[in-house]
Design a protein around this motif. Structure first.
Motif, PDB file in Angstrom:
ATOM      1  N   LEU A   1    -121.185  35.565  35.491  1.00 29.65           N
ATOM      2  CA  LEU A   1    -120.894  35.218  36.949  1.00 29.65           C
ATOM      3  C   LEU A   1    -119.718  35.388  37.251  1.00 29.65           C
ATOM      4  N   SER A   2    -118.614  34.939  36.431  1.00 25.17           N
ATOM      5  CA  SER A   2    -117.184  35.251  36.526  1.00 25.17           C
ATOM      6  C   SER A   2    -116.890  36.495  36.953  1.00 25.17           C
ATOM      7  N   GLY A   3    -117.359  37.450  36.100  1.00 26.66           N
ATOM      8  CA  GLY A   3    -117.272  39.063  36.250  1.00 26.66           C
ATOM      9  C   GLY A   3    -117.674  39.616  37.567  1.00 26.66           C
ATOM     10  N   ILE A   4    -118.813  39.065  38.121  1.00 25.33           N
ATOM     11  CA  ILE A   4    -119.292  39.457  39.300  1.00 25.33           C
ATOM     12  C   ILE A   4    -118.494  39.000  40.633  1.00 25.33           C
ATOM     13  N   TRP A   5    -118.022  37.655  40.439  1.00 28.50           N
ATOM     14  CA  TRP A   5    -117.177  36.984  41.239  1.00 28.50           C
ATOM     15  C   TRP A   5    -115.976  37.743  41.375  1.00 28.50           C
ATOM     16  N   VAL A   6    -115.453  38.098  40.508  1.00 28.65           N
ATOM     17  CA  VAL A   6    -113.864  39.115  40.510  1.00 28.65           C
ATOM     18  C   VAL A   6    -114.199  40.198  41.028  1.00 28.65           C
TER      19      VAL A   6
ATOM     20  N   GLY B   1    -101.076  25.433  47.569  1.00 27.72           N
ATOM     21  CA  GLY B   1    -102.305  26.271  47.037  1.00 27.72           C
ATOM     22  C   GLY B   1    -102.179  25.928  45.403  1.00 27.72           C
ATOM     23  N   CYS B   2    -100.978  26.242  44.732  1.00 33.38           N
ATOM     24  CA  CYS B   2    -101.117  26.043  43.399  1.00 33.38           C
ATOM     25  C   CYS B   2    -101.737  24.670  42.869  1.00 33.38           C
ATOM     26  N   ALA B   3    -101.469  23.633  43.887  1.00 35.45           N
ATOM     27  CA  ALA B   3    -102.205  22.326  43.583  1.00 35.45           C
ATOM     28  C   ALA B   3    -103.595  22.041  43.421  1.00 35.45           C
ATOM     29  N   PHE B   4    -104.073  22.909  44.584  1.00 38.51           N
ATOM     30  CA  PHE B   4    -105.577  23.105  44.599  1.00 38.51           C
ATOM     31  C   PHE B   4    -106.049  23.736  43.314  1.00 38.51           C
ATOM     32  N   GLY B   5    -105.395  24.821  42.833  1.00 41.98           N
ATOM     33  CA  GLY B   5    -105.790  25.449  41.520  1.00 41.98           C
ATOM     34  C   GLY B   5    -105.747  24.540  40.405  1.00 41.98           C
TER      35      GLY B   5
ATOM     36  N   PRO C   1    -105.164  33.172  35.524  1.00 43.72           N
ATOM     37  CA  PRO C   1    -105.432  32.072  36.455  1.00 43.72           C
ATOM     38  C   PRO C   1    -104.307  31.099  36.907  1.00 43.72           C
ATOM     39  N   TRP C   2    -103.377  30.947  35.883  1.00 43.13           N
ATOM     40  CA  TRP C   2    -102.137  30.254  36.014  1.00 43.13           C
ATOM     41  C   TRP C   2    -101.087  31.223  36.731  1.00 43.13           C
ATOM     42  N   ALA C   3    -101.344  32.624  36.848  1.00 45.28           N
ATOM     43  CA  ALA C   3    -100.128  33.402  37.343  1.00 45.28           C
ATOM     44  C   ALA C   3    -100.605  33.517  38.794  1.00 45.28           C
ATOM     45  N   MET C   4    -101.719  34.024  39.045  1.00 47.95           N
ATOM     46  CA  MET C   4    -101.937  34.418  40.269  1.00 47.95           C
ATOM     47  C   MET C   4    -101.937  33.590  41.421  1.00 47.95           C
ATOM     48  N   PRO C   5    -102.273  32.340  41.426  1.00 47.35           N
ATOM     49  CA  PRO C   5    -101.933  31.591  42.571  1.00 47.35           C
ATOM     50  C   PRO C   5    -100.483  31.439  42.916  1.00 47.35           C
ATOM     51  N   ALA C   6     -99.458  31.670  42.022  1.00 48.37           N
ATOM     52  CA  ALA C   6     -98.248  31.460  42.536  1.00 48.37           C
ATOM     53  C   ALA C   6     -97.631  32.919  43.099  1.00 48.37           C
ATOM     54  N   GLU C   7     -98.477  33.863  42.840  1.00 52.15           N
ATOM     55  CA  GLU C   7     -98.231  35.311  43.515  1.00 52.15           C
ATOM     56  C   GLU C   7     -98.672  35.369  44.858  1.00 52.15           C
ATOM     57  N   ILE C   8     -99.919  34.753  45.223  1.00 53.93           N
ATOM     58  CA  ILE C   8    -100.547  35.317  46.467  1.00 53.93           C
ATOM     59  C   ILE C   8    -100.480  34.126  47.538  1.00 53.93           C
ATOM     60  N   PHE C   9     -99.772  32.888  47.454  1.00 52.81           N
ATOM     61  CA  PHE C   9     -99.591  31.874  48.613  1.00 52.81           C
ATOM     62  C   PHE C   9     -98.115  32.445  49.179  1.00 52.81           C
ATOM     63  N   PRO C  10     -98.458  32.252  50.511  1.00 57.96           N
ATOM     64  CA  PRO C  10     -96.902  32.265  51.199  1.00 57.96           C
ATOM     65  C   PRO C  10     -95.939  31.255  50.976  1.00 57.96           C
TER      66      PRO C  10
ATOM     67  N   ARG D   1    -107.520  33.185  49.759  1.00 61.62           N
ATOM     68  CA  ARG D   1    -106.429  32.849  48.586  1.00 61.62           C
ATOM     69  C   ARG D   1    -106.975  31.647  47.936  1.00 61.62           C
ATOM     70  N   THR D   2    -107.284  30.819  48.887  1.00 61.41           N
ATOM     71  CA  THR D   2    -107.567  29.197  48.128  1.00 61.41           C
ATOM     72  C   THR D   2    -108.815  29.511  47.338  1.00 61.41           C
ATOM     73  N   GLN D   3    -109.695  30.217  47.773  1.00 61.69           N
ATOM     74  CA  GLN D   3    -111.023  30.487  46.869  1.00 61.69           C
ATOM     75  C   GLN D   3    -110.798  30.964  45.704  1.00 61.69           C
ATOM     76  N   VAL D   4    -109.525  31.956  45.792  1.00 58.42           N
ATOM     77  CA  VAL D   4    -109.332  32.782  44.532  1.00 58.42           C
ATOM     78  C   VAL D   4    -108.719  31.785  43.450  1.00 58.42           C
ATOM     79  N   ALA D   5    -107.631  31.217  43.801  1.00 60.91           N
ATOM     80  CA  ALA D   5    -106.827  30.005  43.069  1.00 60.91           C
ATOM     81  C   ALA D   5    -107.643  29.085  42.329  1.00 60.91           C
TER      82      ALA D   5
END
Length: 240
Positions: free
Chosen positions: A184-189, A144-148, A128-137, A6-10
């Motif tokens: 690269l962003s598409g490949i990573w996703v 997690g959001c701070a890292f993003g 990228p602003w919405a997903m970090p708030a969704e994925i972390f416990p 989750r951290t690498q996603v954020a």
């Protein structure tokens, strides 16, 4: 930590959000439009239009994110941004210094920048602003959001620093640079970012194939223990 996925996603979302070139276009848009043969007044006008395009696309994303899902939009946005940068690099490389004889190519390049802004605003702008708030416990969401956010502003600083010398020294290669990162962003996703639309916070462990964090496991065990104790005490209370 078991939430490294989750951290690498954020962090990764914010990294690519900057390295596809969004703030290079925003910060240096008059200079970029100048390289396409537009006069001073039109450079300023197109800079305003460019930002309006992004706002309109971001408003659309309020509906589009839930309708199409985060992953599909990120992949589609990466493809659109790649095509925009790729075609612009060809036009600027071929006609730079010859815009007076090829005004149509200059306007085509400017239109592709607007296309890029619409694509970004509908996909890589808000997600990228919405997903970090969704994925972390809940116990780790703030960190997690701070890292993003740290990734966003750190990479924003890098882009702001390297864009002027790139424009001066490599010209159309600037667009090639951002084109590569769009690809690269598409490949990573595709390989590392799962779909989170419509999933509850409790389902994220299954989405990321993570085990519970230590804090979450202890918290859930404590709650379960209290519930068991209460269920055992209740019959005794009723008998008395």
């Amino acid at each position: 930590m078991p939430i490294y996925k989750r951290t690498q996603v954020a962090v990764g979302l914010m990294f690519f959000q900057q390295f596809v070139g969004i703030n290079a276009l925003i910060y240096y848009s008059p200079t970029l439009f100048e390289t396409m043969g537009l006069d001073y007044e039109m450079q300023l006008t197109m800079s305003g239009v460019m930002n309006i395009c992004q706002v309109v696309a971001c408003v659309w994303s309020l509906w589009g994110m839930d309708r199409f899902g985060r992953r599909k939009l990120l992949l589609g946005g990466a493809v659109c941004m790649f095509l925009a940068h790729f075609i612009i690099s060809i036009l600027v490389g071929k006609y730079n210094g010859k815009w007076t004889e090829h005004t149509a190519a200059g306007w085509a390049s400017a239109a592709l920048i607007l296309f890029f802004m619409l694509s970004f605003g509908a996909t890589w702008g808000p997600i990228p602003w919405a997903m970090p708030a969704e994925i972390f416990p809940s116990s780790l969401r703030a960190k997690g959001c701070a890292f993003g956010t740290m990734s966003n502003w750190g990479n924003n600083f890098i882009i702001g620093l390297i864009t002027p010398p790139m424009l001066q020294n490599i010209g159309f290669g600037t667009y090639v640079f951002f084109c590569c990162f769009s690809a690269l962003s598409g490949i990573w996703v595709y390989f590392l970012v799962p779909e989170t639309a419509g999933r509850t916070l409790e389902q994220m462990d299954a989405v990321f194939k993570d085990k519970f964090t230590v804090e979450e496991a202890e918290s859930r065990a404590a709650i379960l223990s209290r519930l068991v104790e209460q269920s055992m005490e209740r019959p005794a209370t009723q008998q008395t």
